[in-house]
Design a protein around this motif. Structure first.
Motif, PDB file in Angstrom:
ATOM      1  N   GLN A   1       9.352   3.580  -8.145  1.00 54.63           N
ATOM      2  CA  GLN A   1       7.825   2.217  -7.510  1.00 54.63           C
ATOM      3  C   GLN A   1       7.971   0.874  -8.621  1.00 54.63           C
TER       4      GLN A   1
ATOM      5  N   THR B   1      13.474   8.115  -7.310  1.00 52.13           N
ATOM      6  CA  THR B   1      12.598   8.694  -9.119  1.00 52.13           C
ATOM      7  C   THR B   1      11.282   8.320  -8.822  1.00 52.13           C
ATOM      8  N   ASP B   2      10.471   8.867 -10.419  1.00 53.71           N
ATOM      9  CA  ASP B   2       8.965   8.767 -10.737  1.00 53.71           C
ATOM     10  C   ASP B   2       9.351   7.108 -10.970  1.00 53.71           C
TER      11      ASP B   2
END
Length: 172
Positions: A105, A101-102
Motif C-alpha cells: 500500500q 505485503t504490508d
C-alpha cells in the motif's frame, strides 16, 4: 552534424541532443538510441529508498545511491534537472505466493505521488520478491568486508539495480 539533423533521430529537440552518439545511430538503425534518457529503478521503503539507473543505451543497470525517503522528492527534482529520465521502474512488493505485503500500500501511494509529480515520465512496476536477499548475496560474493555488507543503504541501492536489471531483461 548534430543528432537533430539525423533522419534516424526520434527526439529532434531539446538541449540533451545525443550529437556525440550520432555514429551509433548511423551504424544501428534504431531511432530509440538517439534518445539518451536513462531508466531509473526505485526500491521504495518507508525510511530509505534505493535508486539505480541505466547507462544511456539502457543496457546495464547500476546502483545510484540510497536516499532517505523524506528527502526523495528533493533528490529526484535535482537529478531530473541534471539528467534525462525517460521512465521509472518501481519494485512492487509481494509475498512468495504473489499476495500483497504490508509494504504494498505505501508503494502504491508512492507510485501515485510519483505520477502526479512527474506526469511526463511513465512509471512501470516489477516484482521485487527477494531483491534484497539477492542484493545481500551479490555484495557478499563481491568480497565486500563485513562493515560494507551491513550497510543498509548499499543493500537498498543494489536492490534497486537488481529491480532495474530484471526490468531490462523483461523488455529485451
Amino acid at each position: 552534424m548534430c543528432c537533430k539533423e539525423s533522419l534516424l533521430c526520434s527526439k529532434k529537440e531539446g538541449p540533451r541532443c545525443a550529437g556525440p552518439f550520432l555514429f551509433i545511430t548511423q551504424l544501428l538503425p534504431f531511432p530509440y538510441l538517439c534518445s539518451m534518457g536513462r531508466i531509473m529503478g526505485i526500491d521504495y521503503g518507508s525510511k530509505r529508498t534505493g535508486l539505480a539507473v541505466t547507462d544511456p543505451l539502457k543496457m546495464i543497470a547500476q546502483p545510484l545511491e540510497m536516499v532517505y525517503t523524506a528527502d526523495l522528492k528533493m533528490y529526484l527534482d535535482s537529478y531530473l534537472y541534471e539528467e534525462e529520465v525517460e521512465s521509472f521502474v518501481v519494485g512492487w512488493p509481494t509475498n512468495l505466493d504473489g499476495t500483497d505485503t504490508d509494504a504494498t500500500q505505501p508503494v502504491k501511494q508512492f507510485i501515485e505521488a510519483l505520477r502526479a509529480a512527474y506526469p511526463g515520465i511513465p512509471v512501470e512496476t516489477i516484482d521485487e520478491r527477494l531483491s534484497s536477499h539477492e542484493a545481500q548475496q551479490s555484495i557478499i560474493s563481491s568480497g565486500a568486508k563485513k562493515s560494507k555488507r551491513a550497510n543498509k543503504g548499499l543493500i537498498d541501492a543494489v536492490s534497486a539495480a537488481i529491480i532495474l536489471q530484471t526490468y531490462l531483461q523483461k523488455i529485451s
